[in-house]
Design a protein around this motif. Structure first.
Motif, PDB file in Angstrom:
ATOM      1  N   LEU A 133      -4.248  25.917  32.089  1.00 13.52           N
ATOM      2  CA  LEU A 133      -5.319  25.057  31.599  1.00 13.52           C
ATOM      3  C   LEU A 133      -6.624  25.342  32.319  1.00 13.52           C
ATOM      4  CD1 LEU A 133      -6.285  22.678  29.876  1.00 13.52           C
ATOM      5  CD2 LEU A 133      -5.444  21.140  31.682  1.00 13.52           C
ATOM      6  N   ASP A 152      -6.763  21.890  23.898  1.00 14.49           N
ATOM      7  CA  ASP A 152      -5.927  20.699  23.714  1.00 14.49           C
ATOM      8  C   ASP A 152      -4.442  21.025  23.878  1.00 14.49           C
ATOM      9  OD1 ASP A 152      -8.219  19.280  23.257  1.00 14.49           O
ATOM     10  OD2 ASP A 152      -8.057  19.348  21.063  1.00 14.49           O
ATOM     11  N   ARG A 153      -4.010  22.169  23.331  1.00 14.00           N
ATOM     12  CA  ARG A 153      -2.619  22.564  23.429  1.00 14.00           C
ATOM     13  C   ARG A 153      -2.230  22.820  24.894  1.00 14.00           C
ATOM     14  NH1 ARG A 153      -2.775  26.524  20.166  1.00 14.00           N
ATOM     15  NH2 ARG A 153      -2.097  25.430  18.294  1.00 14.00           N
ATOM     16  N   GLU A 155      -3.672  21.540  27.581  1.00 13.29           N
ATOM     17  CA  GLU A 155      -3.664  20.277  28.334  1.00 13.29           C
ATOM     18  C   GLU A 155      -2.396  19.476  28.041  1.00 13.29           C
ATOM     19  OE1 GLU A 155      -6.593  16.436  29.205  1.00 13.29           O
ATOM     20  OE2 GLU A 155      -7.155  17.932  27.719  1.00 13.29           O
ATOM     21  N   SER A 156      -1.942  19.477  26.760  1.00 16.77           N
ATOM     22  CA  SER A 156      -0.716  18.779  26.394  1.00 16.77           C
ATOM     23  C   SER A 156       0.497  19.396  27.086  1.00 16.77           C
ATOM     24  CB  SER A 156      -0.543  18.822  24.873  1.00 16.77           C
ATOM     25  OG  SER A 156       0.670  18.206  24.500  1.00 16.77           O
ATOM     26  N   ALA A 157       0.524  20.738  27.168  1.00 19.58           N
ATOM     27  CA  ALA A 157       1.648  21.413  27.831  1.00 19.58           C
ATOM     28  C   ALA A 157       1.666  21.082  29.324  1.00 19.58           C
ATOM     29  CB  ALA A 157       1.548  22.918  27.608  1.00 19.58           C
ATOM     30  N   ASN A 159       0.514  18.269  30.757  1.00 19.10           N
ATOM     31  CA  ASN A 159       0.960  16.877  30.930  1.00 19.10           C
ATOM     32  C   ASN A 159       2.466  16.759  30.730  1.00 19.10           C
ATOM     33  OD1 ASN A 159      -1.638  15.933  31.434  1.00 19.10           O
ATOM     34  ND2 ASN A 159      -2.068  15.541  29.266  1.00 19.10           N
ATOM     35  N   SER A 160       3.007  17.487  29.771  1.00 24.75           N
ATOM     36  CA  SER A 160       4.446  17.457  29.533  1.00 24.75           C
ATOM     37  C   SER A 160       5.212  18.002  30.740  1.00 24.75           C
ATOM     38  CB  SER A 160       4.786  18.264  28.281  1.00 24.75           C
ATOM     39  OG  SER A 160       6.171  18.280  28.066  1.00 24.75           O
ATOM     40  N   SER A 163       5.177  15.432  33.571  1.00 18.90           N
ATOM     41  CA  SER A 163       6.129  14.338  33.368  1.00 18.90           C
ATOM     42  C   SER A 163       7.553  14.778  33.679  1.00 18.90           C
ATOM     43  CB  SER A 163       6.039  13.831  31.924  1.00 18.90           C
ATOM     44  OG  SER A 163       4.761  13.296  31.646  1.00 18.90           O
TER      45      SER A 163
END
Length: 362
Positions: A133, A152-153, A155-157, A159-160, A163
């Motif tokens: 990122l 966006d993709r 950043e989503s990866a 965050n996943s 978690s």
């Protein structure tokens, strides 16, 4: 004059009749005299009265109590495992945090290794997603070099991956905490009062039997059940003295530490506890004690001589004589002192109490 047989018979009958009449008159006069004499005795009976006493004394009460350790606990195995080593036995003194026994459970060790490995992998994935990122953000500074959807993709990866890594951390922490339960430690300073297993035994939450029992022998508490009728005499500075069978003739002192404040519905008593220091180990937890309390009502109460209380089938009464009128007042007994008895009823200060009442007094 000549008397015939008929006249003699009539004279005899008249004589007998006169005797009966005179005898009847004599009996009536005697009864009248007796009645008059009894009536005079009752009317002239002397009634001794005395003003009622309102006192606020301190009185003694003897009750049974029990000495208990201030702290005592049963130690169970939190996890299933075999007893690998036991470091203490019954009667041993222990300190807070001291290792008492070690358990072993190989499957828990393997699970901890697996969880740590998964945590490291997910941590690496999270770092890679984070770096990816940051690179895309750097490249996006050049107009048109990176599409907005790619940012966006990424950043989503990231965050996943974050978690998943945090979840893995929690799982590893859980496994590490469960492994700590393989070490049984003392929760406080005390003495081992019971040991129920040997090395090699299988223990766990479902065994139903504790590994050890630990009790504090230096700090005891004296526990008594004070009857309901004396509950109103409890005060914060109450002190007691008590004796135990193991040391006859020796008295111990204690001061009120806490009370239940409420009356127990089963035994109609208030529970009182007194802290007792036992640094010299002269007392034993679990002993029965004979306790002497000094109680005092919160307000003054009425006291009379026990002879002033009239005990009848319908209850207890005292007779008051105020302004030449005798009244029967129902009462209830309280505590008894040397020559006085505490009473409760519809009485007031200054009432004159009949000293030796009888049921014939109206």
């Amino acid at each position: 004059m000549k008397l015939n047989f008929r006249n003699i018979k009539m004279i005899g009958s008249l004589a007998v009749l006169s005797s009966i009449v005179l005898a009847s008159c004599s009996d009536s006069e005697a009864k009248e005299v007796v009645v008059a004499t009894n009536t005079t005795t009752i009317d002239k009976q002397e009634i001794v009265t005395k003003p009622i006493s309102q006192l606020h004394p301190e009185f003694d009460l003897s009750v049974s109590g029990e000495l208990e350790p201030a702290e005592q606990v049963s130690l169970y195995a939190k996890v299933n495992g075999f007893v690998k080593k036991i470091n203490v036995d019954i009667g041993d003194e222990v300190k807070k945090g001291q290792l008492l026994a070690v358990l072993e459970a190989p499957e828990m060790d393997q699970r901890l290794v697996s969880d740590r490995s998964s945590e490291q992998k997910l941590h690496s994935d999270f770092l890679y997603a984070q770096q990816n990122l940051e690179r895309l953000k750097e490249a996006a500074k050049t107009e048109g070099a990176v599409a907005a959807i790619e940012l966006d993709r990424a950043e989503s990866a990231m965050n996943s991956a974050k978690s998943a890594y945090e979840s893995s951390q929690a799982q590893t922490g859980h496994s590490a905490q469960m492994q700590k339960y393989l070490h049984v430690v003392a929760p406080f300073n005390g003495i081992i009062t019971e040991r129920n297993v040997s090395e090699g035994a299988l223990v766990g939450p479902g065994s139903g039997q504790p590994i050890f029992r630990v009790a504090d022998e230096e700090n005891l508490k004296l526990k008594i059940a004070l009857p309901e009728k004396h509950a109103g005499s409890v005060h914060d500075d109450m002190e007691v003295s008590f004796t135990v069978n193991s040391q006859p003739g020796k008295k111990f002192d204690a001061k009120l530490s806490r009370s239940s404040k409420l009356i127990n519905s089963q035994n109609r008593a208030m529970i009182l506890e007194f802290d007792v220091e036992n640094t010299e180990h002269s007392l034993n937890g679990g002993e029965y004690a004979q306790v002497q309390l000094k109680l005092k009502r919160k307000t003054p109460t009425f006291f009379v001589s026990p002879k002033s209380i009239l005990n009848t089938q319908s209850g207890l009464f005292v007779l008051t004589k105020n302004q030449s009128e005798i009244q029967r007042v129902p009462v209830k007994e309280g505590v008894r002192l040397d020559t006085l008895t505490e009473i409760f009823g519809n009485l007031k200060e200054g009432d004159l109490i009949v000293q030796s009442p009888t049921e014939q007094m109206k």
